[in-house]
Each structure stands twice: as structure tokens, then as C-alpha cells.
Design a protein around this motif. Structure first.
Motif, mmCIF file in Angstrom:
data_model
loop_
_atom_site.group_PDB
_atom_site.id
_atom_site.type_symbol
_atom_site.label_atom_id
_atom_site.label_comp_id
_atom_site.label_asym_id
_atom_site.label_seq_id
_atom_site.Cartn_x
_atom_site.Cartn_y
_atom_site.Cartn_z
ATOM 1 N N ASP A 225 30.025 23.643 44.312
ATOM 2 C CA ASP A 225 30.286 22.684 43.243
ATOM 3 C C ASP A 225 31.442 21.746 43.555
ATOM 4 N N ASN A 226 32.357 22.176 44.409
ATOM 5 C CA ASN A 226 33.514 21.333 44.713
ATOM 6 C C ASN A 226 33.215 20.284 45.777
ATOM 7 N N LYS A 227 31.986 20.269 46.275
ATOM 8 C CA LYS A 227 31.590 19.278 47.265
ATOM 9 C C LYS A 227 30.810 18.147 46.591
ATOM 10 N N GLN A 228 31.070 16.929 47.059
ATOM 11 C CA GLN A 228 30.447 15.768 46.426
ATOM 12 C C GLN A 228 28.966 15.645 46.751
ATOM 13 N N TYR A 229 28.599 16.048 47.985
ATOM 14 C CA TYR A 229 27.213 15.913 48.428
ATOM 15 C C TYR A 229 26.665 17.285 48.834
ATOM 16 N N ASN A 311 31.831 16.493 51.544
ATOM 17 C CA ASN A 311 32.281 15.314 50.804
ATOM 18 C C ASN A 311 31.877 14.030 51.508
#
Length: 335
Positions: A225-229, A311
Motif C-alpha cells: 500500500d505504501n507504493k505508488q505503482y 514508486n
């Protein structure tokens, strides 16, 4: 006359014995001395290994040969005692498979049965177009298991945490699923099948919770969840698209070699220059050389791209906060 009486006796024996088995139609030659009980003709399966169940009269066939797409499979000869034999670990290829079983008596072929089985997999381009008339098949249901219960204990509560693998009801039919591979997944390696399979599920029986991420997250950090992609299989929680949950000959239980695995969905990288176009018209290499950033390992797609999440829109984890492509490339190349 004696021959006709023998054939009549064989047919009567096959029809009357082993209550609970219902042989499905298929192509059979000679006198019907053996029949293939499982899998049914025109089955769709989701595993690269299947079990075939044969039924025959004792003494009339003394040898069996199994081949898939004209390639012989390694099996241990068994006797029809009383009248059913099972062969596990029959390997399939992606897509359509022709499974052939030949019966022998005194080293002479007396019987031949063929079945068509379709191995559907997320990584198989052939899985997109399943031939007409094929139906999904899963062995474990009450009707199929009736024919096994006389020889096999099917109390799946014993599959939760067996002290000795042969005590597991899964072991005798699925042992090749592990023994023929170099790496075995943790729960599989100790035959704790119910860590992932639900003993209470009914339709289908012994189902795994979906999406896969819900099962995998009990032991693995699957929080992205903490990654943008997020890579598509990651976003869908479809871990088993790329990883075999039981065993593999590859690290991380990959279903294919890394480059081949990626090309299953990203086929375009094989036909056009990747990242750059050099004076020779070639692009960045995709493999077949050492990985300069990971000594001792081969260069693969995962050398540059994170296969799960990042990210960076192209999953280049090492870009860092600066988002500098040049800096990323400099980790391997000197400018």
C-alpha cells in the motif's frame, strides 16, 4: 467361443466392481480391458500435474505406459489389485494435452486409451482460447472420492500438521508434486496442506481463499500500500500467477525463468529494442550475461524492475527520491 466368454467376463467385472467409480468416455481400442476413470475426457485443469486413475481386470494387463503429447512419462508399474491403479505426477504442458495410456500383456500392446486435457494457466497464451466442449474439472468432491475411500484415508483433518508426511491423506497421491522439484514451499514441504487449503469448503472442496494475497499474507509481507505503482498481479492479489504455491525448480518458486515469465505478458520486449537503441540497432540486454549489480547472479528483468511494486511507473526501485534515470543506470554503467 472361449474368447467370447472371456471378453464377456471381463466386461461384467469392470461394470460390477469398485462401486462409486464412473468411467468417462474417451477413445479406446481393442477389447476394453482397461478404462480411464479420471480425469474425464475434455477436462480443464489448473495444475501442471494430474493424477490418472485406471480400472481393469487383474491379470489381463501386466504393464502400463503413459505419454503426454507423445512424450513418455516416468511411472512405477502397479498391479490392478483389486481392479484400480492410480498414477500421480503426470506432467502437462500449457494448453491442450493428449494423454495416452497403453496397456501391455507379455510385452505386447493390448490396449490404448486417449484423453484430451486442457491445462489452463494465467501465463499460457493458449489458455485464452479453450476448445469447445471442455469443462472445468476438480477431482476432490464427494462423488469422485467414493472410489478412493476403500484404499485411501480421506480424513483431511490429518493434513493440518502431520508429524510424519506419509500420515497425511494428501501424501500418497501428491508426493511427486514435491519430490520432483528442487525447491518446496514451506507448508508443502512439511505437508501442512491445511495452512492454505480450507478443509471446511464444499464447492469447491479444499478451496484456497481468494485472492491469493489473503492466504500468503499470513506468512509473507504482502503489503504494497505504501507504493505508488503496483504490478498487475500484485494489485489483484494473484500471487500464484507467477509463483507456484507448492514447489518449483526455480528460486522464489517462480513458474518460469524470470525473463520467460515476464515475456508471458510483456511479449513486446522480445521484438523491439528495450530502453535504448544502440548503433547496431540492439536494445538493452535482457539476459544471457552476469548481473553487474548483483555479483554471482544472472541479468534478468528483475535486475532493474521490482516485480511487485514501486514508486516508479516502470518499477525501477533504485531511482530513489531524485528520480534520476542517469543515476540509476550508473549503478551498473560508468559514464
Amino acid at each position: 467361443m472361449k474368447y467370447l466368454l472371456l471378453i464377456a467376463a471381463v466386461c461384467a467385472a469392470l461394470l460390477s466392481s469398485t462401486a462409486g467409480w464412473a468411467a468417462s468416455p474417451g477413445k479406446t481400442t481393442v477389447a476394453g480391458l482397461i478404462t480411464m476413470v479420471q480425469p474425464p475426457e475434455r477436462s480443464i485443469v489448473r495444475s501442471g500435474m494430474i493424477i490418472i486413475v485406471l480400472k481393469g481386470a487383474p491379470g489381463l494387463v501386466d504393464g502400463i505406459q503413459v505419454s503426454v503429447n507423445n512424450k513418455k512419462q516416468s511411472i512405477v508399474q502397479k498391479k490392478f489389485d483389486p481392479d484400480v491403479v492410480c498414477y500421480d505426477g503426470i506432467r502437462l504442458s500449457y494448453g491442450l494435452n493428449t494423454v495416452k495410456v497403453s496397456g501391455f500383456k507379455n510385452n505386447k500392446k493390448s490396449e490404448e486409451i486417449t484423453r484430451q486435457v486442457f491445462y489452463q494457466d494465467d501465463l499460457s497464451t493458449g489458455s485464452i482460447s479453450i476448445p469447445a466442449g471442455f469443462k472445468s474439472y476438480q477431482f476432490h468432491n464427494d462423488d469422485h472420492e467414493k472410489g478412493c475411500s476403500s484404499c485411501h484415508g480421506l480424513d483431511f483433518r490429518k493434513a493440518e500438521d502431520p508429524k510424519d508426511p506419509p500420515q497425511s491423506p494428501c501424501y500418497s497421491c501428491h508426493k511427486k508434486m514435491l519430490s520432483e522439484y528442487q525447491f518446496a514451499h514451506g507448508p508443502s514441504s512439511v505437508w501442512s496442506c491445511l495452512m492454505c487449503h480450507d478443509k471446511k469448503s464444499k464447492k469447491p472442496k479444499l478451496a484456497v481463499i481468494k485472492p491469493d494475497e489473503k492466504s500468503c499474507s499470513a506468512c509473507h509481507d504482502t503489503s504494497w500500500d505504501n507504493k505508488q505503482y503496483q504490478h498487475a498481479p500484485t494489485a489483484a492479489g494473484a500471487c500464484t500467477t507467477c509463483h507456484n504455491p507448492h514447489a518449483s525448480d526455480r528460486q522464489y518458486f517462480l513458474r518460469k525463468e524470470t525473463g520467460e515469465l515476464c515475456a508471458s505478458c510483456h511479449e513486446e520486449i522480445l521484438f523491439r529494442p528495450h530502453v535504448i537503441t544502440s548503433f547496431s540497432g540492439n536494445g538493452h540486454p535482457l539476459g544471457n550475461r552476469p548481473d553487474p549489480s548483483h555479483p554471482g547472479k544472472d541479468l534478468t528483468c528483475a535486475s532493474c524492475h521490482n516485480p511487485h511494486a514501486s514508486n516508479s511507473p516502470v518499477f525501477l526501485d533504485a531511482l530513489g527520491e531524485s528520480k534520476s534515470t542517469k543515476k540509476f543506470c550508473a549503478s551498473c554503467h560508468k559514464f
